[in-house]
Design an enzyme around this catalytic site. Structure first.
Site, short mmCIF file in Angstrom:
data_model
loop_
_atom_site.label_atom_id
_atom_site.label_comp_id
_atom_site.label_asym_id
_atom_site.label_seq_id
_atom_site.Cartn_x
_atom_site.Cartn_y
_atom_site.Cartn_z
CG HIS A 339 -94.06 63.08 -46.14
ND1 HIS A 339 -94.17 63.92 -45.02
CD2 HIS A 339 -94.70 63.75 -47.14
CE1 HIS A 339 -94.85 65.00 -45.34
NE2 HIS A 339 -95.19 64.94 -46.63
CG HIS A 395 -98.06 62.12 -44.74
ND1 HIS A 395 -99.25 61.50 -45.02
CD2 HIS A 395 -97.94 63.14 -45.65
CE1 HIS A 395 -99.83 62.12 -46.02
NE2 HIS A 395 -99.07 63.11 -46.44
#
Length: 473
Positions: A339, A395
């Protein structure tokens, strides 16, 4: 009361607007200049009422000029869209107002095409953590984030998870011997390892980056501070996964979370500053300054960002290979996702720059890892490729309490009891990473069941984190 910090809400209550003057006032307040809180607030009130009287004041001149000549009259300021474009929100009832406001501003950028907010979202800088933003021909350094290419890496070993009990001390020793943590920490010259990422020609081609090569080499194979970790745990496949070739069962696994260390942080700072100089946005959007992909600066940041991402991956590779060697067993599979990055992706027939700041790629069939906390399950998932989420998922669990709030309000004994109840051995960490500071991972997963399928559950058992309060996340 006099030492209580003056914040933006205090100034808004006095009548200040959310613009450049507000930021200047907060900067002046940060130095205090010998004034007590009430005295400073009174001065701010007086400047707002009659800025001309302070136009030559040693302290308040910058604020007075900002009020006399507001940015709305500055033709160099790039205007935002009049209204916020619609975007998908997952788990809306669990997302704080600050994150929504940040996403609303991001969607008003003239380059914004689509956006989405993941169920772990919380307020950050620029784009909220858990924010996904697709832009046309533009890349936003602060929508990528400071820890460029931060990622999860999961190794699944051909060893039953009973080893976590039977060989606990041995596994703990392996983690201690093969990891190093904390912002700024790294390896001495005789400890350093070589890796092909250090031979990337960008270290020679971009002068700014060439100065960072020694730092990158020093920190290669180390982990940052904050929420970064290395942990052994049990991964449970309730049924065989044919794609991975793993039969049903419970196995020993290694899960790591860290990013591009000092290299990425320095790149982020440099190009964010450059973007702000080249792209003048209204005050509320200044952290979303962007670089055109058709400009030299934009291409340079794109290349630097990708280098930082490759470096972050190399750091995980070093750790996993060291641990694999010490374990002396076969690895059945390794999965990695990242990410804090920007990807060139097709969206509704157009190539866009998709920023995922604290969001996991979840295109159809793509594997990813979504951790919970040090005392709760994480999940190996497979994306479903949902267009409204811009092929994304959360995430992690996401914070429900700031670091400051966690340190102030949570009790260490409660954290230790929770870890004991879950059979977790913790090495390092501080109260700002206590499990109670995070949202419930099962609630987060329920909010995104349309976005990912769960392949397996991971339960952490031996966890190492930085214990010096350092942060790079």
């Amino acid at each position: 009361m006099e030492n209580k910090r003056i914040n933006g809400n205090d100034l808004l209550a006095l009548g200040y607007k959310e613009n450049r003057a507000l930021g200047i006032a907060l900067k002046i307040n940060s130095k205090r200049h010998g004034l007590k809180r009430d005295e400073m607030l009174q001065k701010f009130k007086e400047v707002l009422a009659d800025p001309e009287s302070f136009s030559e004041d040693a302290i308040f001149e910058p604020l007075a000029k900002a009020l006399l000549f507001p940015e709305e009259k500055d033709t160099n300021i790039i205007p935002l869209k009049e209204s916020t474009d619609a975007y998908a929100v997952y788990g809306e009832e669990h997302i704080e107002e600050g994150a929504r406001k940040q996403m609303d501003v991001a969607m008003r950028l003239p380059v914004s095409v689509a956006g989405a907010l993941m169920p772990d979202a919380h307020q950050g800088y620029g784009l909220p953590i858990g924010g996904v933003l697709a832009t046309e021909n533009a890349i936003i350094p602060y929508a990528v984030g400071v820890d460029i290419g931060c990622r999860m890496a999961l190794s699944i070993f051909d060893m039953e998870d009973v080893a976590l009990l039977e060989k606990h001390d041995w596994l703990k020793k392996i983690i201690l011997q093969n990891t190093r943590f904390g912002a700024g920490n790294g390896f001495l010259k005789h400890e350093r390892l070589d890796h092909e990422v250090l031979e990337n020609p960008l270290f020679q081609e971009i002068p700014f980056i060439s100065n960072l090569k020694d730092k990158a080499w020093t920190q290669l194979g180390s982990s940052g501070g904050g929420n970064h970790f290395v942990e052994f745990g049990s991964i449970n496949f309730e049924q065989e996964d044919q794609e991975l070739g793993i039969p049903a069962g419970k196995y020993l696994a290694l899960l790591t979370h860290s990013g591009s260390r000092g290299l990425g942080a320095t790149i982020a700072g440099h190009y964010t500053k450059l973007a702000k100089e080249l792209c003048k946005l209204p005050y509320q959007a200044q952290h979303l300054a962007y670089l055109g992909m058709d400009t030299e600066a934009g291409q340079e940041y794109w290349n630097a960002m990708n280098l930082a991402g490759d470096y972050a991956s190399a750091c995980h590779e070093v750790i996993h290979e060291k641990v694999l060697k010490d374990l002396g067993v076969d690895r059945m599979a390794k999965i990695e996702n990242h990410h804090n990055f920007a990807w060139k992706e097709q969206y509704k027939g157009k190539e866009l720059m998709v920023h995922r700041k604290g969001a996991t790629p979840a295109a159809e069939g793509v594997l990813g890892i979504i951790p919970g906390s040090m005392a709760s399950d994480g999940f190996l998932v497979r994306g479903k490729g949902v267009e409204s989420s811009i092929n994304s998922a959360s995430h992690g669990a996401g914070r429900q309490m700031s670091r400051t709030q966690a340190i102030k309000n949570l009790k260490k004994q409660d954290m230790l009891q929770m870890l004991n109840d879950q059979g977790v051995t913790l090495i390092g960490s501080n109260m700002d990473e206590a499990p109670m500071a995070y949202k419930d991972i099962h609630t987060v997963m329920a909010a995104q069941e349309d976005l990912v399928d769960i392949v397996a559950n991971f339960s952490p058992k031996i966890v190492r984190m930085a214990d010096d309060g350092s942060r790079e996340d």
